[in-house]
Design an enzyme around this catalytic site. Sequence first.
Site, PDB file in Angstrom:
ATOM      1  N   SER A  23      15.543 -17.892  18.626  1.00 41.95           N
ATOM      2  CA  SER A  23      16.511 -18.123  19.696  1.00 41.95           C
ATOM      3  C   SER A  23      16.379 -19.504  20.341  1.00 41.95           C
ATOM      4  CB  SER A  23      16.400 -17.029  20.755  1.00 41.95           C
ATOM      5  OG  SER A  23      16.857 -15.794  20.240  1.00 41.95           O
ATOM      6  N   LYS A  38      15.249  -4.042  25.577  1.00 37.56           N
ATOM      7  CA  LYS A  38      16.698  -3.874  25.650  1.00 37.56           C
ATOM      8  C   LYS A  38      17.126  -2.677  26.490  1.00 37.56           C
ATOM      9  CE  LYS A  38      17.707  -6.271  21.313  1.00 37.56           C
ATOM     10  NZ  LYS A  38      18.421  -6.227  20.016  1.00 37.56           N
ATOM     11  N   GLY A  66      18.689   3.293   8.017  1.00 41.78           N
ATOM     12  CA  GLY A  66      17.881   3.225   9.223  1.00 41.78           C
ATOM     13  C   GLY A  66      18.587   3.835  10.417  1.00 41.78           C
ATOM     14  N   ARG A  83      15.815  11.641  13.970  1.00 41.44           N
ATOM     15  CA  ARG A  83      16.640  10.441  13.827  1.00 41.44           C
ATOM     16  C   ARG A  83      18.061  10.799  13.431  1.00 41.44           C
ATOM     17  NH1 ARG A  83      14.963   5.779  16.240  1.00 41.44           N
ATOM     18  NH2 ARG A  83      12.918   5.106  15.524  1.00 41.44           N
ATOM     19  N   GLY A 119      20.776 -11.598   8.211  1.00 38.22           N
ATOM     20  CA  GLY A 119      20.321 -11.538   9.586  1.00 38.22           C
ATOM     21  C   GLY A 119      20.534 -12.829  10.342  1.00 38.22           C
TER      22      GLY A 119
END
Length: 281
Positions: free
Chosen positions: A22, A71, A131, A160, A241
Amino acid sequence: MAFNDGPRRAAVLGSPIAHSLSPVLHRAAYAELGLDHWSYDRFEVDERTLPGFIEGLDGTWAGLSLTMPLKRAVIPLLDEISDTAASVEAVNTVILGQDGRRTGDNTDIPGIAAALRERGVETVESAAILGAGATASSALAALAGFCTGPVTAYVRSAARADEMRGWGERLGVDVRTADWSDADRALTEPLVIATTPAGAADALAGAVPESPGTLFDVLYEPWPTALVARWSAAGGAVVGGLDLLVHQAVLQVERMTDTRPAPLAAMRAAGEGALGVPRAV
């Protein structure tokens, strides 16, 4: 102090944070935009130290980027959050107003959508997600805007699976779940979004079909992953990504600096340079 007068600060927070790209992306944007009075740093911050860090910020601060594990932890510390962030209960961007207000937003969701649109993916009839973590829920939120049919999530546990179906109900997405042992079936979908940690999907490389669709692998290092390399060799389209990282950072820069448009090309070039590897696969 006017918004663009005097020193302005921003940073990325998380733990671990040393690997974050970042600062490279945001500093490249500041240089391109001529924002010489802006700085962007990184700080090792976890859930325990986050409240004190935020309380210690002064009026020079304009915004924060947040990565794991912050987050969700940041939400009780904010004055408000956007509908986008609320949809997945995850904030990756905090805008610090000069009136002292702290506003949370999520640029991962529109970042995923923008990265896909850039590679020509405007709509799909169905999709698969590998995922079930925080990035998977953001991917579901993005898919709500352009997937017209079911999304199948391949997960490793019943808990999940329940979580992903719950996110689907909340986001208005027809989510179906399947066991990770059957994840090779995901690869026949027109769009596959891999949100798994490094190495987790490598074993699927041998199951790539002869004519694959689009693979979005949210990893950017190591790159290419085994799955990405095989997918590309078979002629499939790949979104990486770094694409996501750049697009979500573009939105952060625009919202923190109130300057539009942010310099996408310069930010991507800076990211590629920092990684030191060719991005073509």
